[in-house]
Motif scaffolding. Structure first.
Motif, PDB file in Angstrom:
ATOM      1  N   MET A   1      -3.984  -6.724 -16.034  1.00  0.00           N
ATOM      2  CA  MET A   1      -3.325  -7.218 -14.846  1.00  0.00           C
ATOM      3  C   MET A   1      -3.893  -6.483 -13.628  1.00  0.00           C
ATOM      4  O   MET A   1      -4.006  -5.267 -13.623  1.00  0.00           O
ATOM      5  CB  MET A   1      -1.822  -6.983 -14.973  1.00  0.00           C
ATOM      6  N   ALA A   2      -4.239  -7.232 -12.615  1.00  0.00           N
ATOM      7  CA  ALA A   2      -4.801  -6.654 -11.388  1.00  0.00           C
ATOM      8  C   ALA A   2      -3.705  -6.011 -10.545  1.00  0.00           C
ATOM      9  O   ALA A   2      -2.587  -6.524 -10.473  1.00  0.00           O
ATOM     10  CB  ALA A   2      -5.511  -7.730 -10.591  1.00  0.00           C
ATOM     11  N   LEU A   3      -4.054  -4.904  -9.934  1.00  0.00           N
ATOM     12  CA  LEU A   3      -3.115  -4.251  -9.040  1.00  0.00           C
ATOM     13  C   LEU A   3      -3.059  -5.007  -7.717  1.00  0.00           C
ATOM     14  O   LEU A   3      -4.080  -5.513  -7.238  1.00  0.00           O
ATOM     15  CB  LEU A   3      -3.543  -2.807  -8.787  1.00  0.00           C
ATOM     16  N   LYS A   4      -1.886  -5.060  -7.125  1.00  0.00           N
ATOM     17  CA  LYS A   4      -1.721  -5.766  -5.860  1.00  0.00           C
ATOM     18  C   LYS A   4      -1.784  -4.778  -4.700  1.00  0.00           C
ATOM     19  O   LYS A   4      -1.530  -3.593  -4.853  1.00  0.00           O
ATOM     20  CB  LYS A   4      -0.386  -6.500  -5.827  1.00  0.00           C
ATOM     21  N   SER A   5      -2.095  -5.316  -3.526  1.00  0.00           N
ATOM     22  CA  SER A   5      -2.105  -4.494  -2.316  1.00  0.00           C
ATOM     23  C   SER A   5      -0.692  -4.069  -1.971  1.00  0.00           C
ATOM     24  O   SER A   5       0.273  -4.777  -2.266  1.00  0.00           O
ATOM     25  CB  SER A   5      -2.688  -5.290  -1.140  1.00  0.00           C
ATOM     26  N   THR A   6      -0.577  -2.911  -1.339  1.00  0.00           N
ATOM     27  CA  THR A   6       0.703  -2.418  -0.839  1.00  0.00           C
ATOM     28  C   THR A   6       0.790  -2.786   0.634  1.00  0.00           C
ATOM     29  O   THR A   6      -0.154  -2.552   1.387  1.00  0.00           O
ATOM     30  CB  THR A   6       0.800  -0.888  -1.008  1.00  0.00           C
ATOM     31  N   ILE A   7       1.907  -3.365   1.024  1.00  0.00           N
ATOM     32  CA  ILE A   7       2.072  -3.817   2.404  1.00  0.00           C
ATOM     33  C   ILE A   7       2.725  -2.716   3.245  1.00  0.00           C
ATOM     34  O   ILE A   7       3.748  -2.151   2.872  1.00  0.00           O
ATOM     35  CB  ILE A   7       2.928  -5.099   2.480  1.00  0.00           C
ATOM     36  N   PRO A  33      -5.580  -1.411  -3.448  1.00  0.00           N
ATOM     37  CA  PRO A  33      -5.298  -0.336  -4.414  1.00  0.00           C
ATOM     38  C   PRO A  33      -6.301   0.813  -4.378  1.00  0.00           C
ATOM     39  O   PRO A  33      -5.938   1.955  -4.676  1.00  0.00           O
ATOM     40  CB  PRO A  33      -5.350  -1.060  -5.767  1.00  0.00           C
ATOM     41  N   SER A  34      -7.545   0.542  -3.979  1.00  0.00           N
ATOM     42  CA  SER A  34      -8.535   1.613  -3.937  1.00  0.00           C
ATOM     43  C   SER A  34      -8.564   2.334  -2.588  1.00  0.00           C
ATOM     44  O   SER A  34      -9.314   3.296  -2.426  1.00  0.00           O
ATOM     45  CB  SER A  34      -9.933   1.055  -4.239  1.00  0.00           C
ATOM     46  N   GLU A  35      -7.755   1.889  -1.645  1.00  0.00           N
ATOM     47  CA  GLU A  35      -7.736   2.499  -0.308  1.00  0.00           C
ATOM     48  C   GLU A  35      -6.709   3.625  -0.261  1.00  0.00           C
ATOM     49  O   GLU A  35      -5.616   3.511  -0.807  1.00  0.00           O
ATOM     50  CB  GLU A  35      -7.397   1.430   0.738  1.00  0.00           C
ATOM     51  N   THR A  36      -7.062   4.712   0.426  1.00  0.00           N
ATOM     52  CA  THR A  36      -6.138   5.844   0.567  1.00  0.00           C
ATOM     53  C   THR A  36      -5.303   5.685   1.839  1.00  0.00           C
ATOM     54  O   THR A  36      -5.647   4.905   2.729  1.00  0.00           O
ATOM     55  CB  THR A  36      -6.912   7.170   0.661  1.00  0.00           C
ATOM     56  N   ASP A  37      -4.234   6.455   1.922  1.00  0.00           N
ATOM     57  CA  ASP A  37      -3.429   6.468   3.153  1.00  0.00           C
ATOM     58  C   ASP A  37      -4.270   6.962   4.330  1.00  0.00           C
ATOM     59  O   ASP A  37      -4.106   6.504   5.454  1.00  0.00           O
ATOM     60  CB  ASP A  37      -2.203   7.363   2.990  1.00  0.00           C
TER      61      ASP A  37
END
Length: 178
Positions: A1-7, A33-37
């Motif tokens: 299952m692919a991870l979804k983006s966090t809004i 998902p691969s992006e950091t804060d």
């Protein structure tokens, strides 16, 4: 299952005395998902620096054909292409050919190594600018990341301050290529 983006949602109030730009933008940011804060907040900073009614978030990290942010004119031509991080020289040269201006905002402690590797390759492209955000400043911005943010950005005499409630971060910039 692919991870979804966090809004993430941000109300960004900008007072840019250098450009005489004052406005509030309601941003909905999809954090891949691969992006950091840290990268997300540098993206918000880049938006604040170049804010206009025509500047929008693009697909960036999830699409190799789009930048993180871009501004198009009424004909659909790309006026401004903004990359965050350390894109490769092929991507930058392709963007240079597709747009009037390309801005890169690098931010990690290893950015100087990346820039040293690509500087000769992108030197011939006169419309590429590279700005580095020192690692200490980007780390401080990372601490401001929240799923719901109310940010104020003040820009005056080349100085930038980003505020979230009681926290204010002064963000210095190092111009590596103009």
């Amino acid at each position: 299952m692919a991870l979804k983006s966090t809004i993430y949602k941000a109300e960004l109030s900008i007072a840019d005395m250098d450009r005489n730009y004052y406005g509030t933008h309601l941003l909905t940011l999809a954090r891949h998902p691969s992006e950091t804060d840290e990268r997300l907040m540098v993206r918000v900073l880049a938006f604040a620096i170049h804010a206009s009614e025509a500047l929008v978030n693009a697909k960036g990290i999830s699409d190799t054909e789009e930048p993180d942010l871009w501004q198009k004119d009424l004909t659909g031509a790309i006026d401004l292409w903004i990359e965050v991080g350390q894109p490769d020289e092929k991507r930058l040269l392709k963007a240079s050919g597709r747009s009037e201006q390309v801005m890169v905002y690098s931010y990690s402690a290893a950015s100087h190594i990346w820039f040293k590797q690509i500087s000769n390759k992108i030197d011939r492209a006169k419309n590429i600018s590279v700005i580095n955000i020192p690692a200490e400043a980007s780390a401080a911005l990372e601490q401001m990341a929240n799923r719901s943010m109310q940010l104020q950005c003040t820009i005056q005499d080349g100085q930038i301050w980003l505020t979230d409630g009681d926290t204010t971060v002064e963000v210095p910039r190092e111009t590596w290529k103009q």
